[in-house]
Design a protein around this motif. Structure first.
Motif, PDB file in Angstrom:
ATOM      1  N   GLU A 169      35.217  -2.404 -15.004  1.00  0.00           N
ATOM      2  CA  GLU A 169      34.998  -0.961 -15.099  1.00  0.00           C
ATOM      3  C   GLU A 169      33.569  -0.658 -15.551  1.00  0.00           C
ATOM      4  OE1 GLU A 169      36.333   2.853 -17.811  1.00  0.00           O
ATOM      5  OE2 GLU A 169      37.624   1.089 -17.794  1.00  0.00           O
ATOM      6  N   ALA A 170      33.091  -1.409 -16.532  1.00  0.00           N
ATOM      7  CA  ALA A 170      31.737  -1.189 -17.048  1.00  0.00           C
ATOM      8  C   ALA A 170      30.701  -1.429 -15.955  1.00  0.00           C
ATOM      9  CB  ALA A 170      31.474  -2.091 -18.246  1.00  0.00           C
ATOM     10  N   PHE A 171      30.887  -2.473 -15.171  1.00  0.00           N
ATOM     11  CA  PHE A 171      29.947  -2.808 -14.100  1.00  0.00           C
ATOM     12  C   PHE A 171      29.945  -1.721 -13.024  1.00  0.00           C
ATOM     13  CE2 PHE A 171      28.990  -4.783  -9.986  1.00  0.00           C
ATOM     14  CZ  PHE A 171      27.709  -5.265 -10.237  1.00  0.00           C
ATOM     15  N   LEU A 172      31.129  -1.338 -12.569  1.00  0.00           N
ATOM     16  CA  LEU A 172      31.219  -0.339 -11.503  1.00  0.00           C
ATOM     17  C   LEU A 172      30.725   1.033 -11.966  1.00  0.00           C
ATOM     18  CD1 LEU A 172      34.645  -1.343  -9.905  1.00  0.00           C
ATOM     19  CD2 LEU A 172      32.346  -1.784  -9.022  1.00  0.00           C
ATOM     20  N   ALA A 173      31.098   1.437 -13.178  1.00  0.00           N
ATOM     21  CA  ALA A 173      30.636   2.727 -13.702  1.00  0.00           C
ATOM     22  C   ALA A 173      29.119   2.723 -13.850  1.00  0.00           C
ATOM     23  CB  ALA A 173      31.298   3.024 -15.045  1.00  0.00           C
ATOM     24  N   SER A 174      28.571   1.632 -14.363  1.00  0.00           N
ATOM     25  CA  SER A 174      27.118   1.529 -14.553  1.00  0.00           C
ATOM     26  C   SER A 174      26.388   1.587 -13.219  1.00  0.00           C
ATOM     27  CB  SER A 174      26.777   0.232 -15.284  1.00  0.00           C
ATOM     28  OG  SER A 174      27.356   0.212 -16.560  1.00  0.00           O
ATOM     29  N   THR A 175      26.917   0.884 -12.228  1.00  0.00           N
ATOM     30  CA  THR A 175      26.293   0.882 -10.901  1.00  0.00           C
ATOM     31  C   THR A 175      26.323   2.274 -10.288  1.00  0.00           C
ATOM     32  OG1 THR A 175      26.950  -1.423 -10.549  1.00  0.00           O
ATOM     33  CG2 THR A 175      26.370  -0.146  -8.594  1.00  0.00           C
ATOM     34  N   LEU A 176      27.485   2.905 -10.309  1.00  0.00           N
ATOM     35  CA  LEU A 176      27.638   4.221  -9.690  1.00  0.00           C
ATOM     36  C   LEU A 176      26.769   5.270 -10.379  1.00  0.00           C
ATOM     37  CD1 LEU A 176      29.078   6.096  -7.669  1.00  0.00           C
ATOM     38  CD2 LEU A 176      30.848   6.419  -9.391  1.00  0.00           C
ATOM     39  N   VAL A 177      26.812   5.317 -11.699  1.00  0.00           N
ATOM     40  CA  VAL A 177      26.061   6.324 -12.440  1.00  0.00           C
ATOM     41  C   VAL A 177      24.571   6.220 -12.129  1.00  0.00           C
ATOM     42  CG1 VAL A 177      25.271   6.937 -14.762  1.00  0.00           C
ATOM     43  CG2 VAL A 177      27.702   6.703 -14.306  1.00  0.00           C
ATOM     44  N   ALA A 212      23.523   4.794 -23.240  1.00  0.00           N
ATOM     45  CA  ALA A 212      24.841   5.387 -23.469  1.00  0.00           C
ATOM     46  C   ALA A 212      25.956   4.492 -22.923  1.00  0.00           C
ATOM     47  CB  ALA A 212      24.916   6.769 -22.825  1.00  0.00           C
ATOM     48  N   LEU A 213      25.744   3.903 -21.751  1.00  0.00           N
ATOM     49  CA  LEU A 213      26.743   3.006 -21.179  1.00  0.00           C
ATOM     50  C   LEU A 213      26.896   1.750 -22.033  1.00  0.00           C
ATOM     51  CD1 LEU A 213      25.721   3.507 -17.466  1.00  0.00           C
ATOM     52  CD2 LEU A 213      27.987   4.022 -18.396  1.00  0.00           C
ATOM     53  N   ALA A 238      29.071  -3.987 -23.598  1.00  0.00           N
ATOM     54  CA  ALA A 238      28.977  -5.121 -22.673  1.00  0.00           C
ATOM     55  C   ALA A 238      27.565  -5.156 -22.095  1.00  0.00           C
ATOM     56  CB  ALA A 238      30.019  -4.986 -21.571  1.00  0.00           C
ATOM     57  N   VAL A 239      26.643  -5.738 -22.847  1.00  0.00           N
ATOM     58  CA  VAL A 239      25.221  -5.683 -22.507  1.00  0.00           C
ATOM     59  C   VAL A 239      24.938  -6.244 -21.119  1.00  0.00           C
ATOM     60  CG1 VAL A 239      22.921  -6.505 -23.162  1.00  0.00           C
ATOM     61  CG2 VAL A 239      24.516  -5.731 -24.923  1.00  0.00           C
ATOM     62  N   LEU A 240      25.370  -7.455 -20.847  1.00  0.00           N
ATOM     63  CA  LEU A 240      25.064  -8.086 -19.559  1.00  0.00           C
ATOM     64  C   LEU A 240      25.719  -7.347 -18.395  1.00  0.00           C
ATOM     65  CD1 LEU A 240      25.273 -11.873 -20.492  1.00  0.00           C
ATOM     66  CD2 LEU A 240      23.233 -10.453 -20.197  1.00  0.00           C
ATOM     67  N   THR A 241      26.945  -6.916 -18.576  1.00  0.00           N
ATOM     68  CA  THR A 241      27.663  -6.204 -17.517  1.00  0.00           C
ATOM     69  C   THR A 241      27.007  -4.859 -17.224  1.00  0.00           C
ATOM     70  OG1 THR A 241      29.700  -7.277 -18.236  1.00  0.00           O
ATOM     71  CG2 THR A 241      29.930  -5.370 -16.801  1.00  0.00           C
ATOM     72  N   VAL A 242      26.674  -4.128 -18.264  1.00  0.00           N
ATOM     73  CA  VAL A 242      26.028  -2.823 -18.079  1.00  0.00           C
ATOM     74  C   VAL A 242      24.633  -3.000 -17.466  1.00  0.00           C
ATOM     75  CG1 VAL A 242      25.028  -0.840 -19.303  1.00  0.00           C
ATOM     76  CG2 VAL A 242      27.349  -1.595 -19.837  1.00  0.00           C
ATOM     77  N   ALA A 243      23.855  -3.947 -17.979  1.00  0.00           N
ATOM     78  CA  ALA A 243      22.507  -4.179 -17.441  1.00  0.00           C
ATOM     79  C   ALA A 243      22.576  -4.610 -15.979  1.00  0.00           C
ATOM     80  CB  ALA A 243      21.770  -5.210 -18.274  1.00  0.00           C
ATOM     81  N   ALA A 244      23.534  -5.464 -15.638  1.00  0.00           N
ATOM     82  CA  ALA A 244      23.687  -5.893 -14.241  1.00  0.00           C
ATOM     83  C   ALA A 244      24.085  -4.709 -13.360  1.00  0.00           C
ATOM     84  CB  ALA A 244      24.724  -7.001 -14.142  1.00  0.00           C
ATOM     85  N   GLY A 245      25.002  -3.887 -13.836  1.00  0.00           N
ATOM     86  CA  GLY A 245      25.443  -2.727 -13.061  1.00  0.00           C
ATOM     87  C   GLY A 245      24.347  -1.698 -12.877  1.00  0.00           C
ATOM     88  N   THR A 246      23.626  -1.383 -13.953  1.00  0.00           N
ATOM     89  CA  THR A 246      22.564  -0.378 -13.825  1.00  0.00           C
ATOM     90  C   THR A 246      21.413  -0.908 -12.972  1.00  0.00           C
ATOM     91  OG1 THR A 246      21.552  -1.029 -15.929  1.00  0.00           O
ATOM     92  CG2 THR A 246      23.140   0.806 -15.979  1.00  0.00           C
ATOM     93  N   THR A 247      21.154  -2.207 -13.064  1.00  0.00           N
ATOM     94  CA  THR A 247      20.102  -2.792 -12.225  1.00  0.00           C
ATOM     95  C   THR A 247      20.515  -2.732 -10.758  1.00  0.00           C
ATOM     96  OG1 THR A 247      19.339  -4.227 -14.004  1.00  0.00           O
ATOM     97  CG2 THR A 247      18.745  -4.873 -11.765  1.00  0.00           C
ATOM     98  N   LEU A 248      21.766  -3.054 -10.470  1.00  0.00           N
ATOM     99  CA  LEU A 248      22.243  -2.944  -9.087  1.00  0.00           C
ATOM    100  C   LEU A 248      22.135  -1.490  -8.612  1.00  0.00           C
ATOM    101  CD1 LEU A 248      23.507  -4.120  -6.538  1.00  0.00           C
ATOM    102  CD2 LEU A 248      25.761  -3.779  -7.598  1.00  0.00           C
ATOM    103  N   GLY A 249      22.492  -0.545  -9.472  1.00  0.00           N
ATOM    104  CA  GLY A 249      22.364   0.864  -9.111  1.00  0.00           C
ATOM    105  C   GLY A 249      20.927   1.252  -8.781  1.00  0.00           C
ATOM    106  N   MET A 250      19.990   0.752  -9.582  1.00  0.00           N
ATOM    107  CA  MET A 250      18.563   1.019  -9.310  1.00  0.00           C
ATOM    108  C   MET A 250      18.156   0.429  -7.962  1.00  0.00           C
ATOM    109  SD  MET A 250      16.864   2.732 -11.692  1.00  0.00           S
ATOM    110  CE  MET A 250      15.183   2.172 -11.831  1.00  0.00           C
TER     111      MET A 250
END
Length: 188
Positions: A2-10, A125-126, A132-144
């Motif tokens: 959930e953290a990865f997908l939410a971070s990517t989408l946002v 905020a995420l 979940a530092v690595l999961t959020v960073a991976a998701g937000t990086t993928l989103g970028m």
């Protein structure tokens, strides 16, 4: 997950029309070296968002209480409003290519421009919400990358193709939903 997908989408939605996406277009038009620019964006985002997610998780760990969770929820709602404001890059009038080349210019400029940007604030905020530092960073990086790679490859055509006003509204709605969910969880 959930953290990865939410971070990517946002971040993917919030990044469209953002100043760093406009910077990607500018760099693509200036250097015409998509591989080097994409690599610079990737490394700058990994570093910047890794630090942002870590900061969010650490601060949340120190301040994990009702007031802090309220601040995170209100932060998402504030980002919803902030997202509705269009970004623009200030033109310095300097059309000369950088002496540092496309990779280093992209790496440094993306890292610096991303500081305090809404996608970095969202990453903090995420990180605070999911711890979940690595999961959020991976998701937000993928989103970028989802938002910026097409901008690099298409150059200035990208900003003409995408209806930025609609994208800002969708991004604001996503932030508002995240804020509302965080408030609902806080108030139960």
């Amino acid at each position: 997950m959930e953290a990865f997908l939410a971070s990517t989408l946002v971040v993917a939605v919030a990044e469209i029309g953002d100043k760093t996406m406009l910077l990607a277009v500018l760099l693509a038009c200036r250097f015409r070296a998509p591989g080097a620019i994409i690599a610079g964006i990737l490394l700058a985002t990994l570093a910047n968002h890794g630090l942002a997610a870590l900061a969010g998780a650490e601060v949340a760990g120190l301040l994990d209480g009702w007031w802090f969770r309220l601040a995170v929820a209100l932060g998402f709602l504030a980002m919803a409003l902030w997202t509705l404001v269009p970004d623009r890059l200030d033109d310095d009038g300097d059309a000369r290519p950088s002496r540092f080349g496309p990779f280093l210019t992209t790496l440094v400029s993306f890292f610096i421009v991303e500081i305090g940007d809404k996608t970095q604030v969202a990453t903090v905020a995420l990180g605070a919400q999911y711890h979940a530092v690595l999961t959020v960073a991976a998701g937000t990086t993928l989103g970028m990358m989802i938002a910026n790679v097409p901008a690099v490859l298409l150059g200035e055509r990208a900003v003409r193709i995408v209806p930025l006003g609609l994208v800002r509204i969708v991004a604001a709605a996503i932030f508002a939903v995240l804020g509302a969910v965080a408030l609902a969880m806080l108030l139960r």
